[in-house]
Scaffold this motif. Structure first.
Motif, PDB file in Angstrom:
ATOM      1  N   LEU A  47       0.798  -1.212  -0.161  1.00 14.48           N
ATOM      2  CA  LEU A  47       0.007  -0.037   0.107  1.00 14.48           C
ATOM      3  C   LEU A  47       0.940   1.249  -0.184  1.00 14.48           C
ATOM      4  CD1 LEU A  47      -2.641  -1.068   2.592  1.00 14.48           C
ATOM      5  CD2 LEU A  47      -3.069  -0.885   0.043  1.00 14.48           C
ATOM      6  N   VAL A  48       1.953   1.329   0.656  1.00 11.67           N
ATOM      7  CA  VAL A  48       2.962   2.411   0.635  1.00 11.67           C
ATOM      8  C   VAL A  48       4.445   1.797   0.262  1.00 11.67           C
ATOM      9  CG1 VAL A  48       1.617   3.654   2.352  1.00 11.67           C
ATOM     10  CG2 VAL A  48       3.224   2.245   3.240  1.00 11.67           C
ATOM     11  N   THR A  49       5.139   2.511  -0.015  1.00  9.07           N
ATOM     12  CA  THR A  49       6.808   2.165  -0.243  1.00  9.07           C
ATOM     13  C   THR A  49       7.383   1.857   1.081  1.00  9.07           C
ATOM     14  OG1 THR A  49       7.537   4.425  -0.439  1.00  9.07           O
ATOM     15  CG2 THR A  49       6.784   3.533  -2.266  1.00  9.07           C
ATOM     16  N   GLY A  50       8.517   1.475   1.226  1.00 13.70           N
ATOM     17  CA  GLY A  50       9.292   1.469   2.341  1.00 13.70           C
ATOM     18  C   GLY A  50      10.160   2.434   2.845  1.00 13.70           C
ATOM     19  N   GLN A  51      10.029   3.676   1.789  1.00 12.53           N
ATOM     20  CA  GLN A  51      10.700   4.860   1.979  1.00 12.53           C
ATOM     21  C   GLN A  51      10.295   5.725   3.405  1.00 12.53           C
ATOM     22  OE1 GLN A  51      10.081   7.636  -1.324  1.00 12.53           O
ATOM     23  NE2 GLN A  51      11.057   9.289  -0.109  1.00 12.53           N
ATOM     24  N   LYS A  52      11.025   6.346   3.974  1.00 13.21           N
ATOM     25  CA  LYS A  52      10.577   7.103   5.357  1.00 13.21           C
ATOM     26  C   LYS A  52       9.930   8.276   4.797  1.00 13.21           C
ATOM     27  CE  LYS A  52      14.624   5.840   8.104  1.00 13.21           C
ATOM     28  NZ  LYS A  52      15.799   6.328   8.925  1.00 13.21           N
ATOM     29  N   PRO A  53       8.809   8.530   5.799  1.00 14.80           N
ATOM     30  CA  PRO A  53       7.990   9.837   5.647  1.00 14.80           C
ATOM     31  C   PRO A  53       8.942  10.891   5.221  1.00 14.80           C
ATOM     32  CG  PRO A  53       7.163   8.790   7.327  1.00 14.80           C
ATOM     33  CD  PRO A  53       8.513   7.845   6.855  1.00 14.80           C
ATOM     34  N   ASN A  54       8.355  12.005   4.555  1.00 17.01           N
ATOM     35  CA  ASN A  54       9.373  13.202   4.192  1.00 17.01           C
ATOM     36  C   ASN A  54       9.409  13.831   5.290  1.00 17.01           C
ATOM     37  OD1 ASN A  54       9.329  12.784   1.466  1.00 17.01           O
ATOM     38  ND2 ASN A  54       7.177  14.032   1.144  1.00 17.01           N
ATOM     39  N   ARG A  55      10.869  14.585   5.441  1.00 14.47           N
ATOM     40  CA  ARG A  55      11.240  15.580   6.518  1.00 14.47           C
ATOM     41  C   ARG A  55      10.861  16.963   6.212  1.00 14.47           C
ATOM     42  NH1 ARG A  55      16.921  13.221   8.617  1.00 14.47           N
ATOM     43  NH2 ARG A  55      16.185  14.193  10.491  1.00 14.47           N
ATOM     44  N   GLN A 174      -0.864  15.755   1.567  1.00 10.66           N
ATOM     45  CA  GLN A 174      -0.227  16.456   0.659  1.00 10.66           C
ATOM     46  C   GLN A 174       1.405  16.742   0.678  1.00 10.66           C
ATOM     47  OE1 GLN A 174      -0.972  18.967  -2.047  1.00 10.66           O
ATOM     48  NE2 GLN A 174      -2.646  17.608  -2.160  1.00 10.66           N
ATOM     49  N   THR A 175       1.742  16.660   2.095  1.00  7.64           N
ATOM     50  CA  THR A 175       3.175  16.828   2.106  1.00  7.64           C
ATOM     51  C   THR A 175       3.915  15.512   2.601  1.00  7.64           C
ATOM     52  OG1 THR A 175       2.859  17.037   4.735  1.00  7.64           O
ATOM     53  CG2 THR A 175       2.738  19.049   3.353  1.00  7.64           C
ATOM     54  N   GLY A 176       3.213  14.467   2.548  1.00 10.07           N
ATOM     55  CA  GLY A 176       3.823  13.203   2.890  1.00 10.07           C
ATOM     56  C   GLY A 176       4.687  13.219   4.332  1.00 10.07           C
ATOM     57  N   SER A 177       4.279  13.991   5.254  1.00  9.83           N
ATOM     58  CA  SER A 177       4.949  14.092   6.485  1.00  9.83           C
ATOM     59  C   SER A 177       3.837  14.055   7.545  1.00  9.83           C
ATOM     60  CB  SER A 177       5.694  15.471   6.601  1.00  9.83           C
ATOM     61  OG  SER A 177       6.231  15.311   7.876  1.00  9.83           O
ATOM     62  N   LEU A 178       4.139  12.954   8.599  1.00 11.47           N
ATOM     63  CA  LEU A 178       3.199  12.983   9.883  1.00 11.47           C
ATOM     64  C   LEU A 178       3.160  14.211  10.532  1.00 11.47           C
ATOM     65  CD1 LEU A 178       4.338   9.236  10.881  1.00 11.47           C
ATOM     66  CD2 LEU A 178       2.196   9.984   9.400  1.00 11.47           C
ATOM     67  N   TRP A 179       4.277  14.755  10.523  1.00 10.49           N
ATOM     68  CA  TRP A 179       4.435  15.935  11.553  1.00 10.49           C
ATOM     69  C   TRP A 179       3.760  17.011  10.890  1.00 10.49           C
ATOM     70  CZ3 TRP A 179       5.730  15.112  16.280  1.00 10.49           C
ATOM     71  CH2 TRP A 179       6.556  14.183  16.451  1.00 10.49           C
ATOM     72  N   THR A 180       3.338  17.219   9.721  1.00 13.95           N
ATOM     73  CA  THR A 180       2.615  18.369   9.003  1.00 13.95           C
ATOM     74  C   THR A 180       1.170  18.488   9.843  1.00 13.95           C
ATOM     75  OG1 THR A 180       3.276  18.123   6.904  1.00 13.95           O
ATOM     76  CG2 THR A 180       1.514  19.268   7.314  1.00 13.95           C
ATOM     77  N   SER A 181       0.583  17.294  10.152  1.00 17.16           N
ATOM     78  CA  SER A 181      -0.871  17.480  11.083  1.00 17.16           C
ATOM     79  C   SER A 181      -0.644  18.037  12.511  1.00 17.16           C
ATOM     80  CB  SER A 181      -1.627  16.091  10.971  1.00 17.16           C
ATOM     81  OG  SER A 181      -1.034  15.212  11.475  1.00 17.16           O
ATOM     82  N   VAL A 182       0.492  17.515  13.007  1.00 14.20           N
ATOM     83  CA  VAL A 182       0.764  17.743  14.618  1.00 14.20           C
ATOM     84  C   VAL A 182       1.122  19.083  14.689  1.00 14.20           C
ATOM     85  CG1 VAL A 182       2.333  17.333  16.427  1.00 14.20           C
ATOM     86  CG2 VAL A 182       1.716  15.395  14.972  1.00 14.20           C
ATOM     87  N   LEU A 183       1.906  19.833  13.650  1.00 15.17           N
ATOM     88  CA  LEU A 183       2.323  21.080  13.745  1.00 15.17           C
ATOM     89  C   LEU A 183       1.005  22.003  13.329  1.00 15.17           C
ATOM     90  CD1 LEU A 183       5.863  20.881  12.279  1.00 15.17           C
ATOM     91  CD2 LEU A 183       5.323  21.406  14.361  1.00 15.17           C
ATOM     92  N   LEU A 184       0.363  21.701  12.239  1.00 13.30           N
ATOM     93  CA  LEU A 184      -0.877  22.462  11.971  1.00 13.30           C
ATOM     94  C   LEU A 184      -1.831  22.605  13.406  1.00 13.30           C
ATOM     95  CD1 LEU A 184      -1.968  21.121   8.752  1.00 13.30           C
ATOM     96  CD2 LEU A 184      -1.360  23.542   9.199  1.00 13.30           C
ATOM     97  N   HIS A 185      -2.158  21.358  14.032  1.00 12.17           N
ATOM     98  CA  HIS A 185      -2.938  21.199  15.348  1.00 12.17           C
ATOM     99  C   HIS A 185      -2.092  21.976  16.247  1.00 12.17           C
ATOM    100  CE1 HIS A 185      -5.734  18.374  17.530  1.00 12.17           C
ATOM    101  NE2 HIS A 185      -5.857  19.698  17.787  1.00 12.17           N
ATOM    102  N   MET A 186      -0.974  21.841  16.702  1.00  8.56           N
ATOM    103  CA  MET A 186      -0.409  22.894  17.552  1.00  8.56           C
ATOM    104  C   MET A 186      -0.511  24.388  17.421  1.00  8.56           C
ATOM    105  SD  MET A 186       3.295  20.715  18.328  1.00  8.56           S
ATOM    106  CE  MET A 186       3.121  19.323  18.962  1.00  8.56           C
ATOM    107  N   GLY A 187      -0.251  24.755  15.917  1.00  9.04           N
ATOM    108  CA  GLY A 187      -0.547  26.130  15.730  1.00  9.04           C
ATOM    109  C   GLY A 187      -1.827  26.634  15.991  1.00  9.04           C
TER     110      GLY A 187
END
Length: 240
Positions: A47-55, A174-187
Motif C-alpha cells: 500500500l505504501v513504499t518502504g521509504q521514510k516519511p518526508n522530513r 499533501q506533504t507526505g509528513s506525519l508531523w504536518t498535521s501535528v504542527l498544524l494542530h499545535m499552531g
C-alpha cells in the motif's frame, strides 16, 4: 468527580486540563505501537513504499504553524458567525471555567503541545490512515474529520474540529509528513490560547492591528497552501 456533587464539579474544572495532558501522554504509548504495526502491514501489502516519511525543514515547520493559526482563526470566525445556532455562549463559559487561574505556560504545554500530539496520533496517524487503506483519500479525510468533531463532545467544538480535522488530514496527505498535521494542530491550539490576550492588547493600543493580523494570517495560509501543493506529487504522498 461529578458523583461528589458540587465539590466534585469544581475539582473537575480545576483539574481537567492537567488530566487531559496526562491522559494524552499515556495514550501515545499504545497508539504509537499500533501505528508502527499498521505501517509494517502497509509496506508488506504494497500500500505504501518502504521509504521514510518526508522530513520538514525548519522554515516549512514555521510556515505550517502559521497555517495552523490561520485555519484556527478563520474557522473560529465561521463558528462565531453561526454561533446563535450552536449555543456558543455556553461553550465559552465552560472553557472559561476550565482555563481560569491557569498560567499560559501550563495551558500551552497541556493544550498546545501534548493534546495536539496525542490527538494527531489517534485521529490522523491511526484512524485516517486506516480509513485510507480501504477507501479513497477524500472520503477518508471527511470521515476522519467527522470522527474528530464528534470526539469533542459538543456542537460548537464539533463543527470547528471537523473543519480543522479535514484540513489536517489533507495537508498530511499533501506533504507526505506525519508531523504536518501535528504542527498544524499545535499552531491552531496555541493561537486559540494566546488570541484573547493578543486581541485585547491590540484593541487597546492599535485598533487597526486586528486587521493587519488577519491579513498576515490570510497571507501565510495562502502562501503555505500554494507552497505545499506545488512541493509534492501523488507518488510522494503515498509514502505514509
Amino acid at each position: 468527580m461529578q458523583l461528589l456533587g458540587e465539590g466534585g464539579t469544581e475539582a473537575y474544572y480545576n483539574n481537567a486540563i492537567l488530566l487531559t495532558g496526562l491522559t494524552g501522554l499515556i495514550t501515545m504509548i499504545p497508539c504509537l505501537y499500533f501505528y508502527k504495526k499498521d505501517r509494517r502491514a502497509r509496506i508488506a501489502g504494497g500500500l505504501v513504499t518502504g521509504q521514510k516519511p518526508n522530513r520538514l525543514s525548519i522554515g516549512e515547520c514555521g510556515l505550517i504553524l502559521v497555517m495552523g493559526a490561520g485555519f484556527a482563526q478563520f474557522a473560529n470566525m465561521f463558528v462565531n458567525m453561526i454561533g446563535s445556532f450552536l449555543n456558543a455562549e455556553e461553550y465559552q463559559e465552560t472553557m472559561s471555567q476550565l482555563t481560569d487561574g491557569k498560567s499560559m505556560f501550563f495551558l500551552i504545554v497541556c493544550m498546545g503541545i501534548i493534546a495536539p500530539l496525542a490527538e494527531e496520533i489517534v485521529f490522523r496517524w491511526l484512524i485516517y490512515l486506516r480509513l485510507r487503506d480501504y477507501m479513497r483519500s477524500g472520503e477518508a479525510i471527511v470521515i476522519s474529520g467527522l470522527f474528530f468533531g464528534i470526539y469533542h463532545g459538543n456542537l460548537v467544538q464539533g463543527v470547528y474540529a471537523s473543519i480543522l480535522g479535514c484540513l489536517f488530514a489533507y495537508f498530511l496527505e499533501q506533504t507526505g509528513s506525519l508531523w504536518t498535521s501535528v504542527l498544524l494542530h499545535m499552531g491552531a491550539n496555541i493561537w486559540s490560547l494566546v488570541l484573547p490576550e493578543l486581541a485585547a492588547w491590540l484593541l487597546d493600543r492599535y485598533p487597526m492591528g486586528i486587521a493587519v493580523m488577519l491579513v498576515l494570517l490570510l497571507t501565510g495560509m495562502c502562501a503555505g497552501i500554494s507552497y505545499f501543493r506545488n512541493r509534492t506529487d501523488t507518488e510522494q504522498r503515498r509514502i505514509i
